[in-house]
Design an enzyme around this catalytic site. Structure first.
Site, mmCIF file in Angstrom:
data_model
loop_
_atom_site.group_PDB
_atom_site.id
_atom_site.type_symbol
_atom_site.label_atom_id
_atom_site.label_comp_id
_atom_site.label_asym_id
_atom_site.label_seq_id
_atom_site.Cartn_x
_atom_site.Cartn_y
_atom_site.Cartn_z
ATOM 1 N N TYR A 124 -0.552 -18.673 -15.424
ATOM 2 C CA TYR A 124 -1.705 -17.806 -15.685
ATOM 3 C C TYR A 124 -1.579 -17.004 -16.980
ATOM 4 O O TYR A 124 -2.497 -16.279 -17.357
ATOM 5 C CB TYR A 124 -1.938 -16.838 -14.524
ATOM 6 N N GLU A 159 -9.232 -13.678 -11.788
ATOM 7 C CA GLU A 159 -8.448 -14.735 -11.142
ATOM 8 C C GLU A 159 -7.734 -14.170 -9.923
ATOM 9 O O GLU A 159 -7.425 -12.968 -9.878
ATOM 10 C CB GLU A 159 -7.421 -15.312 -12.121
ATOM 11 N N ARG A 175 11.412 -12.218 -13.522
ATOM 12 C CA ARG A 175 11.048 -11.014 -14.273
ATOM 13 C C ARG A 175 12.210 -10.040 -14.372
ATOM 14 O O ARG A 175 12.390 -9.381 -15.388
ATOM 15 C CB ARG A 175 9.846 -10.325 -13.612
ATOM 16 N N LYS A 196 -6.680 -4.602 -6.062
ATOM 17 C CA LYS A 196 -5.963 -4.973 -4.846
ATOM 18 C C LYS A 196 -6.899 -5.014 -3.636
ATOM 19 O O LYS A 196 -7.843 -4.219 -3.523
ATOM 20 C CB LYS A 196 -4.825 -3.966 -4.578
ATOM 21 N N CYS A 228 -3.511 -20.403 37.857
ATOM 22 C CA CYS A 228 -3.366 -20.814 39.260
ATOM 23 C C CYS A 228 -4.696 -20.963 39.992
ATOM 24 O O CYS A 228 -4.718 -21.411 41.146
ATOM 25 C CB CYS A 228 -2.476 -19.819 40.011
ATOM 26 N N ASP A 277 0.457 -13.840 -4.537
ATOM 27 C CA ASP A 277 1.539 -13.019 -3.991
ATOM 28 C C ASP A 277 2.800 -13.877 -3.906
ATOM 29 O O ASP A 277 3.094 -14.497 -2.893
ATOM 30 C CB ASP A 277 1.153 -12.498 -2.602
ATOM 31 N N CYS A 298 -8.193 -17.218 37.611
ATOM 32 C CA CYS A 298 -6.978 -17.277 36.795
ATOM 33 C C CYS A 298 -6.845 -18.661 36.160
ATOM 34 O O CYS A 298 -6.892 -19.676 36.867
ATOM 35 C CB CYS A 298 -5.755 -16.979 37.653
ATOM 36 N N ALA A 336 0.832 -1.208 0.000
ATOM 37 C CA ALA A 336 0.000 0.000 0.000
ATOM 38 C C ALA A 336 0.864 1.255 0.000
ATOM 39 O O ALA A 336 0.593 2.214 -0.738
ATOM 40 C CB ALA A 336 -0.924 0.004 1.207
ATOM 41 N N ASP A 337 1.911 1.277 0.819
ATOM 42 C CA ASP A 337 2.781 2.450 0.866
ATOM 43 C C ASP A 337 3.561 2.610 -0.435
ATOM 44 O O ASP A 337 3.803 3.730 -0.898
ATOM 45 C CB ASP A 337 3.743 2.348 2.055
ATOM 46 N N TYR A 338 3.973 1.479 -1.033
ATOM 47 C CA TYR A 338 4.683 1.559 -2.313
ATOM 48 C C TYR A 338 3.750 2.118 -3.388
ATOM 49 O O TYR A 338 4.135 3.013 -4.158
ATOM 50 C CB TYR A 338 5.194 0.177 -2.731
ATOM 51 N N ASP A 339 2.532 1.598 -3.452
ATOM 52 C CA ASP A 339 1.572 2.078 -4.449
ATOM 53 C C ASP A 339 1.286 3.562 -4.267
ATOM 54 O O ASP A 339 1.196 4.317 -5.252
ATOM 55 C CB ASP A 339 0.267 1.288 -4.350
ATOM 56 N N GLU A 375 3.398 -17.771 -11.418
ATOM 57 C CA GLU A 375 3.883 -17.305 -10.121
ATOM 58 C C GLU A 375 4.367 -18.474 -9.279
ATOM 59 O O GLU A 375 3.658 -19.475 -9.112
ATOM 60 C CB GLU A 375 2.750 -16.589 -9.375
ATOM 61 N N CYS A 399 1.165 -17.569 41.474
ATOM 62 C CA CYS A 399 0.723 -17.765 40.091
ATOM 63 C C CYS A 399 1.951 -18.019 39.216
ATOM 64 O O CYS A 399 2.774 -17.116 39.021
ATOM 65 C CB CYS A 399 -0.034 -16.543 39.583
ATOM 66 N N CYS A 413 -5.345 -11.388 37.924
ATOM 67 C CA CYS A 413 -5.176 -12.504 38.847
ATOM 68 C C CYS A 413 -4.654 -11.975 40.178
ATOM 69 O O CYS A 413 -3.732 -11.158 40.222
ATOM 70 C CB CYS A 413 -4.192 -13.514 38.256
ATOM 71 N N LYS A 426 -4.893 -12.926 -7.572
ATOM 72 C CA LYS A 426 -3.543 -12.405 -7.814
ATOM 73 C C LYS A 426 -2.606 -13.029 -6.780
ATOM 74 O O LYS A 426 -2.611 -12.644 -5.623
ATOM 75 C CB LYS A 426 -3.504 -10.877 -7.706
#
Length: 750
Positions: A238, A128, A151, A326, A434, A132, A431, A46-49, A186, A455, A449, A130
């Site tokens: 695929y 289909e 790749r 995604k 004990c 990972d 608990c 998510a951060d990369y995208d 994959e 205990c 407890c 995806k």
């Protein structure tokens, strides 16, 4: 990039845009290398995208930046030197991304516009899962596998032919295939195989993989193919690249042809008649995600007609005829298999969700916090309804949330999938370790407890805390060894650790004969214990495991009081005031529950003052208490915990027995002439030029206070690669953020 608000590109000056653009370009290049070459990503998908979208938006807004762009058309990363290179006859491209339903509708609309089709014209798509994993291209000539390539950067990949031949899902001979056939798919690892691999590595002290994708990529890219053979890799086909003759007329028929040739294809691939159908299948796959046994991070849609695919063609790095829808990176649905109750070192009973494993935010999650008994019933800490009042039961289909370094939690429940007969969860009132009563005090969200030293869970957890890295950090004495010594009766309290060798006479002989120990390891342990007989005062306080006393608070206490005797004397003096404070707290809570909203504050204040006055606290006790809670980083809750711990005769005696073995080192006076003296700093992300411990020690030596979380009191955040929610919060609060190099330059002359 997190969730912080960004200035729209058109509102930036060219210089502002260029500065952000170059920083993003560097970050994206490093992320590509970490993901594709090192199998060790530091950015979530998510951060990369988000970073890539922002990067492209800046290029669109400022044409001048296009000439400097190196990541605009990047795919993957260059091959590493350990493998031969293979040139792809047809480039292996990435896919464009859809993040919500409207993006899918836009994808359909753009294809129709390009082809000149109106909304009523039929247009079929395949959908289909995806996978990972790691993309792989297999080239067959005359039915024989002649090469396999990753790749790489899309044009040139790594030659991993020998490794691919060890994967049972990849046939080495085909019957009835075109003369030239390049199959793409994959490589992945199932959840069960991933767990077993990590268990074997942990047993041997080897590398532990964060998720199945990293494990699969690292396994395929072994320089020794026999190591790959020992790893349980799988393959889904695929797609295809270079062909001497068409496989079929449609995408769906071509996938069926690959299956007939002997390749594993995904059984969840289906034909969709339009956007509504595509999104319906996306939801179906999302619901099954946790039960598939392998990781997926979305659904791929492709135009089914291969002639239309040919007409649509490609952009610079993505095909026009396909897109990846995604899943939300921080959310996933899975089944709640059990609710376990764990007992912590302070006696707190913490409910833990045991889950069917699912990957969330790049990490395999099989456990999640359920916070406390109110959270399970559908209430928050204030008693307000959450999740629409839905309770959580074993067998439920639950939504898991995880972001950055946040502990995974159960965020929601799908009542439509609740099993018939699922029982309401009854939180234990005794608990589980004990059998002592588990009491929930008025105003406290946590049940505890009351067993204390009887205990076993509390005792072992406190011993584990005592030897933890920020406490005594005794080499060779970790959690497993503590459990062993406790069960054998050797160690019941911290002081026993320093008595092991003497108390058992031939301690060396007894220890070296135990499983997992030898003469050298036993000797090393005794030496390590002796080395820790000299301990810094702050570490000592932290090691005791007193409720609310974290690492930073322990150092603040050490700095304020200087030595153990002064701290104990102060707490003894403050005890009457501490008890009055508790009485006032209880009275305040009762008043809060019954007071009307309009006059609540005034009545609570009066109640508190009256309760304290009724206790008739001596002046010296009040002075000692005020001095304690006014110390930097110390408040009433911590003050009361400290007072309770020292007033408990059993605990006090255990502390005294421990102190008899130790020489306590007083804290150094903080530097007052450094640029960070008196400032609060927080470190986050990956530090590359120093360890986190070194960074904290250096900052504290310069008079800074190092905190673990970002707040309004934070002055500086030092953010390395992979900084997540803390960087976002710092930006929201307007806190100064430095990179590691900037920080080192800032404090370098001090």
């Amino acid at each position: 990039m997190g969730q912080q608000e960004l200035t729209p590109p058109k509102e930036l000056s060219l210089e502002q845009a260029r500065e952000e653009f170059l920083a993003l370009q560097e970050q994206l290049a490093a992320a590509d290398q970490a993901y594709h070459q090192q199998d060790a990503p530091f950015l979530s998908d998510a951060d990369y995208d988000a970073a890539k979208r922002r990067y492209l938006d800046l290029i669109d807004a400022f044409a001048e930046l296009g000439a400097q762009a190196t990541q605009k058309d990047s795919v993957g990363a260059p091959v590493t030197s350990g493998f031969g290179k293979i040139q792809h006859v047809q480039r292996m491209l990435s896919l464009g991304n859809a993040f919500d339903d409207s993006d899918v509708a836009d994808f359909d609309r753009s294809i129709r516009n390009y082809l000149g089709l109106d909304n009523r014209a039929p247009l079929a798509f395949t959908a289909e899962p995806k996978i990972d994993g790691l993309s792989l291209s297999l080239r067959y000539e005359n039915g024989c596998l002649i090469q396999a390539a990753t790749r790489g950067d899309g044009t040139t990949g790594e030659n991993v032919t020998a490794n691919a031949c060890t994967i049972s899902d990849i046939p080495q001979q085909l019957i009835g295939a075109p003369e030239v056939l390049e199959v793409r798919g994959e490589v992945y690892m199932s959840h069960a195989d991933f767990a077993a691999l990590n268990a074997r590595h942990e047993e041997r002290g080897g590398k532990i993989f964060a998720n199945p994708r990293n494990a699969a990529a690292g396994s395929l890219r072994q320089l020794d193919a026999e190591k790959t053979r020992a790893r349980p890799l799988r393959f889904f086909a695929y797609s295809w690249g270079d062909l001497s003759a068409p496989l079929a007329q449609t995408q769906m028929q071509a996938i069926e042809r690959l299956a007939q040739l002997g390749f594993k294809t995904n059984p969840l691939t289906c034909l969709c008649s339009g956007v509504v159908d595509m999104i319906r299948h996306y939801r179906l796959i999302e619901e099954q995600r946790a039960t598939l046994g392998y990781d997926i991070d979305g659904v791929v849609y492709k135009v089914d007609d291969l002639a239309l695919q040919e007409r649509l063609g490609f952009r610079s790095t993505t095909p026009r005829w396909a897109i990846a829808h995604k899943f939300p990176a921080e959310l996933a649905w899975t089944r709640l298999e059990a609710i376990d109750i764990q007992v912590g070192r302070t006696g707190a009973l913490s409910p833990v969700a045991r889950l069917t494993p699912v990957t969330v935010g790049g990490v395999v999650v099989s456990n999640a916090t359920l916070h406390n008994e109110d959270y399970i019933t559908g209430l928050d800490s204030k008693g307000d309804v959450i999740r629409g009042g839905k309770d959580i039961r074993v067998g439920d289909w639950v939504q898991i949330y995880r972001a950055g370094d946040v502990i995974p939690k159960v965020a929601d429940v799908d009542l439509s999938k609740r099993p018939e007969g699922a029982e309401i969860f009854r939180f234990p009132e005794t608990c589980p370790e004990c059998g002592s009563p588990a009491v929930r005090e008025e105003g406290d969200a946590v049940r505890r407890c009351t067993g204390g030293v009887i205990c076993p869970a509390q005792v072992t957890e406190r011993l584990k805390h005592f030897v933890s890295r920020a406490a005594f950090d005794i080499e060779g004495l970790g959690a497993k060894q503590v459990e062993q010594f406790y069960s054998d009766g050797w160690v019941k309290e911290p002081a026993d650790i320093f008595d092991i060798k003497e108390k058992y006479g031939a301690g060396l002989q007894q220890l070296k004969n135990r499983e997992g120990w030898g003469e050298k390891s036993a000797t090393n342990l005794f030496m390590a214990i002796d080395e820790k007989r000299n301990i810094a005062f702050g570490r000592l306080i932290f090691s005791l495991g007193i409720r609310h006393t974290g690492e930073v608070a322990a150092k603040d206490l050490a700095q304020h009081y200087g030595d153990w005797d002064r701290l104990v004397t102060a707490l003894d003096q403050a005890r009457p005031a501490a008890l009055a404070h508790r009485t006032a707290d209880e009275a305040e809570e009762r008043e809060r529950l019954k007071a009307a909203a309009e006059d609540r504050r005034a009545r609570i204040t009066e109640t508190r003052a009256a309760a304290i006055a009724a206790c008739d606290v001596p002046a010296e006790a009040t002075a000692a208490w005020d001095d304690l809670i006014s110390a930097d980083g110390i408040g009433p809750a911590l003050g009361l915990s400290l007072s309770d711990a020292l007033a408990n005769t059993d605990e006090r005696a255990a502390f005294d027995r421990l102190l008899a073995h130790l020489t306590v080192i007083p804290p150094e006076a903080p530097s007052n002439d450094s640029p960070v003296a008196g400032k609060t700093v927080v470190f986050t992300g990956t530090l590359e030029k120093m360890t986190r411990a070194e960074a904290k020690a250096r900052a504290e030596a310069l008079g800074a206070k190092v905190a673990g979380s970002v707040s309004k009191k934070t002055d500086i955040l030092i953010a390395g690669p992979g900084a997540g929610s803390k960087a976002t919060k710092a930006a929201d609060l307007g806190i100064k953020v430095m990179g590691e190099d900037e920080w080192l330059a800032f404090v370098g002359s001090a």
